[in-house]
Scaffold this motif. Structure first.
Motif, PDB file in Angstrom:
ATOM      1  N   CYS A   1       0.842  -1.178   0.000  1.00 41.64           N
ATOM      2  CA  CYS A   1       0.000   0.000   0.000  1.00 41.64           C
ATOM      3  C   CYS A   1       0.879   1.230   0.000  1.00 41.64           C
ATOM      4  O   CYS A   1       1.952   1.222   0.553  1.00 41.64           O
ATOM      5  CB  CYS A   1      -0.898   0.000   1.221  1.00 41.64           C
TER       6      CYS A   1
ATOM      7  N   THR B   1      -6.937  -7.353  12.115  1.00 42.23           N
ATOM      8  CA  THR B   1      -6.547  -6.821  10.813  1.00 42.23           C
ATOM      9  C   THR B   1      -6.568  -5.294  10.847  1.00 42.23           C
ATOM     10  O   THR B   1      -7.194  -4.682  11.717  1.00 42.23           O
ATOM     11  CB  THR B   1      -7.490  -7.308   9.699  1.00 42.23           C
TER      12      THR B   1
ATOM     13  N   ALA C   1      -2.321  -6.711   4.071  1.00 44.83           N
ATOM     14  CA  ALA C   1      -2.461  -6.832   2.619  1.00 44.83           C
ATOM     15  C   ALA C   1      -1.899  -8.149   2.124  1.00 44.83           C
ATOM     16  O   ALA C   1      -1.000  -8.733   2.730  1.00 44.83           O
ATOM     17  CB  ALA C   1      -1.747  -5.667   1.918  1.00 44.83           C
TER      18      ALA C   1
ATOM     19  N   GLU D   1      -3.651 -10.867   4.309  1.00 46.85           N
ATOM     20  CA  GLU D   1      -5.070 -11.148   4.101  1.00 46.85           C
ATOM     21  C   GLU D   1      -5.311 -12.644   3.908  1.00 46.85           C
ATOM     22  O   GLU D   1      -6.349 -13.176   4.329  1.00 46.85           O
ATOM     23  CB  GLU D   1      -5.584 -10.356   2.903  1.00 46.85           C
TER      24      GLU D   1
ATOM     25  N   THR E   1      -6.541  -9.484  -2.299  1.00 44.75           N
ATOM     26  CA  THR E   1      -6.760 -10.910  -2.073  1.00 44.75           C
ATOM     27  C   THR E   1      -6.667 -11.722  -3.358  1.00 44.75           C
ATOM     28  O   THR E   1      -7.297 -12.776  -3.482  1.00 44.75           O
ATOM     29  CB  THR E   1      -8.128 -11.145  -1.389  1.00 44.75           C
TER      30      THR E   1
ATOM     31  N   GLU F   1     -13.358  -8.054   5.907  1.00 46.27           N
ATOM     32  CA  GLU F   1     -14.173  -7.210   6.784  1.00 46.27           C
ATOM     33  C   GLU F   1     -14.164  -7.798   8.193  1.00 46.27           C
ATOM     34  O   GLU F   1     -14.445  -8.983   8.378  1.00 46.27           O
ATOM     35  CB  GLU F   1     -15.611  -7.141   6.270  1.00 46.27           C
TER      36      GLU F   1
ATOM     37  N   GLU G   1     -11.079  -2.910   8.146  1.00 40.77           N
ATOM     38  CA  GLU G   1     -11.070  -3.613   6.870  1.00 40.77           C
ATOM     39  C   GLU G   1      -9.652  -3.629   6.302  1.00 40.77           C
ATOM     40  O   GLU G   1      -8.929  -2.643   6.361  1.00 40.77           O
ATOM     41  CB  GLU G   1     -12.004  -2.910   5.882  1.00 40.77           C
ATOM     42  N   SER G   2      -9.255  -4.767   5.755  1.00 37.53           N
ATOM     43  CA  SER G   2      -7.904  -4.917   5.225  1.00 37.53           C
ATOM     44  C   SER G   2      -7.727  -4.120   3.931  1.00 37.53           C
ATOM     45  O   SER G   2      -8.688  -3.583   3.368  1.00 37.53           O
ATOM     46  CB  SER G   2      -7.596  -6.394   4.991  1.00 37.53           C
ATOM     47  N   TYR G   3      -6.488  -4.082   3.452  1.00 36.47           N
ATOM     48  CA  TYR G   3      -6.138  -3.220   2.320  1.00 36.47           C
ATOM     49  C   TYR G   3      -6.876  -3.590   1.042  1.00 36.47           C
ATOM     50  O   TYR G   3      -7.337  -2.731   0.302  1.00 36.47           O
ATOM     51  CB  TYR G   3      -4.627  -3.279   2.092  1.00 36.47           C
ATOM     52  N   GLY G   4      -6.999  -4.880   0.751  1.00 34.06           N
ATOM     53  CA  GLY G   4      -7.735  -5.300  -0.435  1.00 34.06           C
ATOM     54  C   GLY G   4      -6.861  -5.790  -1.577  1.00 34.06           C
ATOM     55  O   GLY G   4      -6.931  -5.276  -2.692  1.00 34.06           O
TER      56      GLY G   4
ATOM     57  N   ASN H   1     -12.906  -8.900  -1.966  1.00 33.28           N
ATOM     58  CA  ASN H   1     -11.709  -8.137  -2.297  1.00 33.28           C
ATOM     59  C   ASN H   1     -10.873  -7.799  -1.071  1.00 33.28           C
ATOM     60  O   ASN H   1      -9.665  -7.595  -1.170  1.00 33.28           O
ATOM     61  CB  ASN H   1     -12.101  -6.840  -3.011  1.00 33.28           C
ATOM     62  N   SER H   2     -11.510  -7.765   0.099  1.00 30.34           N
ATOM     63  CA  SER H   2     -10.807  -7.439   1.340  1.00 30.34           C
ATOM     64  C   SER H   2     -11.397  -8.268   2.470  1.00 30.34           C
ATOM     65  O   SER H   2     -12.337  -9.043   2.279  1.00 30.34           O
ATOM     66  CB  SER H   2     -10.934  -5.943   1.653  1.00 30.34           C
TER      67      SER H   2
END
Length: 365
Positions: free
Chosen positions: A11, A269, A274, A278, A301, A334, A296-299, A331-332
């Motif tokens: 990121c 998280t 990321a 993840e 995956t 939650e 929420e994670s970076y996204g 995508n991330s």
């Protein structure tokens, strides 16, 4: 495989030196220097650029997850013509981010002797989104650790672990080291529940991390990989300390204690979690007695693998979607319990994420 799932990660954070810090971290390994790259002969430079980009496009066209949506016949000559205008090989590599952007390859990276080349499409994060204590801890570049908090709560801190170009023996040894530390704490303190902190896990080798966590996962599926049509192509699973990709052995440890796959586990998280970080969360999502806490994670995956290219360069190419055992792509990650912009990694029992994790463990027990 890496995520670089396998993974890989990354990121960009504005206003602070997180991006450069990360680049320094993942480039702390050594590469051999190609004598060809150092030549001043313009013809040699042009030849090097031609050879490099020919193989780069070949690997992308064969392996990239979204290859069917890319017009390679139009894109390749355009990128190559621009690259050939460069005065040096490394100057020509500046077209790689342009290429990655063109194919929407936000998780595709090129590692070279000098620097990392990646897409500019990654989500940007601002300094204001982070608790200061988290940024301070990130700058300190902490390593993997296991400790016991309060009344028999195990705490596992897992940062990013790239392990780029590591031989199989080193991958197995790293997973064994993680496993050994976890089992030692459990044997000595009779742990009633575990907290796995992934807030600073910006990626690396998820397979090593998940195998090292075998004591808490036990036997069974950890995560799945899907093709562009969302069909399952690979099932990663643990059996007696060995992680398999379908039926192929990937990482192996020697277990010394029966696993405890039903012990309460709280996963933490954050915005920096990321790629491989993840995938660790995906490995636990759906597991009995598990709660995900934090942000929420970076996204990132999607799953990557490494491909060697000419002149001592390596590319991480996105091959598949990564999912938990449900085969439903997100995508991330939650969290089940949201805790926003809170961190105290110096005084863990005062960290609101840890407080929620301990509460969950006490309730489950």
């Amino acid at each position: 495989m890496l995520c670089m799932e396998h993974g890989t990660y990354y990121c960009r954070v504005q206003s602070i030196n997180i991006t450069m810090k990360f680049i320094q971290l993942i480039l702390c390994f050594s590469f051999l220097t190609s004598t060809l790259l150092g030549q001043n002969n313009p013809a040699s430079v042009q030849d090097s650029i031609q050879v490099f980009y020919s193989e780069l496009f070949n690997q992308l066209e064969q392996n990239y997850l979204y290859t069917e949506s890319v017009d390679w016949q139009e894109l390749q000559p355009h990128i190559l013509s621009k690259a050939l205008e460069a005065n040096s090989f490394y100057e020509a590599l500046e077209m790689c981010p342009v290429l990655f952007d063109s194919i929407k390859g936000d998780h595709t990276l090129l590692f070279t002797e000098r620097k990392l080349y990646q897409s500019t499409l990654k989500k940007e994060l601002s300094q204001e989104q982070f608790h200061r204590n988290l940024l301070v801890e990130y700058a300190a570049n902490p390593g993997f650790s296991v400790e016991v908090l309060g009344d028999q709560c195990g705490y596992i801190f897992i940062p990013g672990m790239l392990l780029l170009n590591a031989p199989q023996e080193e991958l197995d040894a790293k997973a064994q080291e993680m496993y050994r530390a976890i089992v030692a704490a459990d044997s000595q303190h009779q742990i009633k529940g575990w907290i796995i902190d992934l807030r600073l896990n910006i990626g690396g080798n998820a397979n090593v991390m998940l195998t090292g966590l075998y004591h808490l996962l036990g036997n069974g599926t950890t995560y799945l990989e899907l093709d562009a049509n969302k069909h399952v192509t690979s099932r990663k699973g643990l059996l007696e300390g060995t992680l398999y990709d379908n039926h192929q052995e990937i990482i192996h440890i020697s277990p010394t204690l029966a696993p405890n796959p039903e012990v309460p586990v709280a996963i933490i998280t954050g915005l920096m979690t990321a790629s491989a970080g993840e995938f660790v969360a995906l490995g636990f999502r759906g597991r009995k007695n598990t709660l995900i806490i934090g942000e929420e994670s970076y996204g990132l995956t999607t799953s990557n693998d490494l491909f060697e290219l000419p002149f001592n360069t390596t590319m991480a190419i996105t091959l598949s979607y990564g999912t938990d055992r449900s085969a439903v792509f997100t995508n991330s990650i939650e969290p089940d319990v949201k805790v926003v912009k809170e961190a105290d990694l110096e005084h863990l029992l005062q960290d609101k994420n840890i407080i929620e994790a301990v509460r969950f463990i006490d309730q489950e027990r």
